[in-house]
Enzyme design. Structure first.
Site, PDB file in Angstrom:
ATOM      1  N   SER A   8       0.828  -1.214   0.000  1.00 40.06           N
ATOM      2  CA  SER A   8       0.000   0.000   0.000  1.00 40.06           C
ATOM      3  C   SER A   8       0.854   1.252   0.000  1.00 40.06           C
ATOM      4  CB  SER A   8      -0.894   0.009   1.238  1.00 40.06           C
ATOM      5  OG  SER A   8      -1.504   1.281   1.368  1.00 40.06           O
ATOM      6  N   HIS A  31      -1.140  -1.248  -4.238  1.00 42.05           N
ATOM      7  CA  HIS A  31      -2.425  -0.881  -3.642  1.00 42.05           C
ATOM      8  C   HIS A  31      -2.483   0.635  -3.470  1.00 42.05           C
ATOM      9  CE1 HIS A  31      -6.056  -2.033  -1.383  1.00 42.05           C
ATOM     10  NE2 HIS A  31      -5.757  -1.042  -0.558  1.00 42.05           N
ATOM     11  N   ASP A  33      -4.699   3.689  -2.086  1.00 42.97           N
ATOM     12  CA  ASP A  33      -5.824   4.068  -1.231  1.00 42.97           C
ATOM     13  C   ASP A  33      -6.335   5.450  -1.607  1.00 42.97           C
ATOM     14  OD1 ASP A  33      -6.152   1.875   0.687  1.00 42.97           O
ATOM     15  OD2 ASP A  33      -4.093   2.356   1.251  1.00 42.97           O
ATOM     16  N   MET A  35      -8.967   8.272  -0.731  1.00 43.33           N
ATOM     17  CA  MET A  35      -9.849   8.717   0.362  1.00 43.33           C
ATOM     18  C   MET A  35     -10.325  10.131   0.088  1.00 43.33           C
ATOM     19  SD  MET A  35      -7.692   7.377   3.645  1.00 43.33           S
ATOM     20  CE  MET A  35      -6.738   5.862   3.598  1.00 43.33           C
ATOM     21  N   HIS A  64      -8.270   1.128  -4.203  1.00 41.48           N
ATOM     22  CA  HIS A  64      -9.263   0.922  -3.150  1.00 41.48           C
ATOM     23  C   HIS A  64      -9.934   2.260  -2.869  1.00 41.48           C
ATOM     24  CE1 HIS A  64      -9.934  -0.115   1.412  1.00 41.48           C
ATOM     25  NE2 HIS A  64     -11.064  -0.005   0.736  1.00 41.48           N
ATOM     26  N   MET A  66     -12.121   4.520  -0.951  1.00 40.83           N
ATOM     27  CA  MET A  66     -12.813   4.789   0.319  1.00 40.83           C
ATOM     28  C   MET A  66     -13.472   6.150   0.168  1.00 40.83           C
ATOM     29  SD  MET A  66      -9.924   3.300   2.878  1.00 40.83           S
ATOM     30  CE  MET A  66      -8.575   3.282   1.701  1.00 40.83           C
ATOM     31  N   MET A 135     -11.903  -5.558   5.304  1.00 42.62           N
ATOM     32  CA  MET A 135     -11.053  -4.632   6.057  1.00 42.62           C
ATOM     33  C   MET A 135     -10.773  -5.215   7.430  1.00 42.62           C
ATOM     34  SD  MET A 135     -10.296  -2.057   4.143  1.00 42.62           S
ATOM     35  CE  MET A 135      -9.552  -1.018   5.406  1.00 42.62           C
ATOM     36  N   ASP A 173      -6.936  -6.184   4.272  1.00 44.55           N
ATOM     37  CA  ASP A 173      -6.242  -4.899   4.283  1.00 44.55           C
ATOM     38  C   ASP A 173      -6.361  -4.298   5.680  1.00 44.55           C
ATOM     39  OD1 ASP A 173      -5.263  -2.355   3.894  1.00 44.55           O
ATOM     40  OD2 ASP A 173      -6.804  -1.735   2.464  1.00 44.55           O
TER      41      ASP A 173
END
Length: 228
Positions: A8, A31, A33, A35, A64, A66, A135, A173
């Protein structure tokens, strides 16, 4: 079935993302993230950075999301170059339609569940997905401690995947490290997101290899792989 390691970049140096991506070139995925400071209380990066990263590395991107309104935004991440796009079921209004749209655009479709979200109500959706993400911390921040209470949920999810005979990857994760990856693999996970365990190591590529080795050893003994 071989384990896959997805470092990540949330734990990487954001000022040197291209170099940080190259530092883990033996990984299966990178990965990313995303957000939005709405779905989770943190703000990271978006489509332009994903586009740049896709040009900077040969490692496929595992995005991913979020974020709120993934139905609207997720397809743009496929266009930006992501090989896999994960949306949160808690934020999606039409998860089946969204998964089909992600697949139609050429990426793997993945659905994520927060720790408190049970898997059972979504059993019928599983054939629409390429991966399911459980998660193992509350989404929003890197470096959190692994939640052992998620292991039974990983087991139940693996049982559902086996019951339907699906080729569905099961990703974990949050707090995945040398001290937790074997428990995750034993419970049924086969794709492992690791942030600080990789980027906090003096040699990130070696950390990826070591985690893969641990996961392989654990999966070799895991009942879920051998009882079916």
């Amino acid at each position: 079935m071989a384990p896959q390691i997805s470092p990540s970049i949330l734990s990487a140096d954001f000022a040197r993302l291209a170099e940080e991506a190259k530092a883990v070139e033996g990984a299966d995925w990178l990965h990313v993230d995303v957000m939005d400071n709405h779905f989770v209380p943190n703000l990271t990066l978006g489509v332009p950075v994903v586009e740049s990263l896709a040009r900077a590395t040969d490692t496929p991107l595992d995005c991913h999301l979020m974020i709120e309104a993934p139905d609207r935004w997720a397809p743009q991440y496929v266009e930006a170059g992501a090989g896999s796009v994960t949306f949160h079921v808690e934020a999606a209004t039409a998860p089946v339609r969204l998964a089909r749209e992600i697949r139609a655009k050429g990426a793997r479709a993945s659905m994520a569940l927060r720790p408190a979200t049970p898997i059972e109500p979504y059993e019928d959706l599983l054939p629409e997905l390429d991966m399911l993400l459980i998660m193992t911390v509350e989404p929003g921040f890197g470096g959190q401690a692994f939640l052992d209470i998620m292991l039974p949920k990983i087991r139940r999810t693996r049982e559902l995947i086996s019951k339907h005979g699906l080729e569905l990857w099961l990703q974990v994760d949050g707090g995945v490290s040398a001290s937790t990856i074997e428990r995750c693999a034993e419970a049924g996970a086969d794709v492992f997101v690791a942030g600080s365990a990789v980027y906090g190591a003096s040699d990130p590529a070696e950390a990826v290899r070591a985690l893969r080795k641990q996961a392989e050893a654990s999966m070799a003994k895991a009942s879920w792989l051998h009882d079916h």
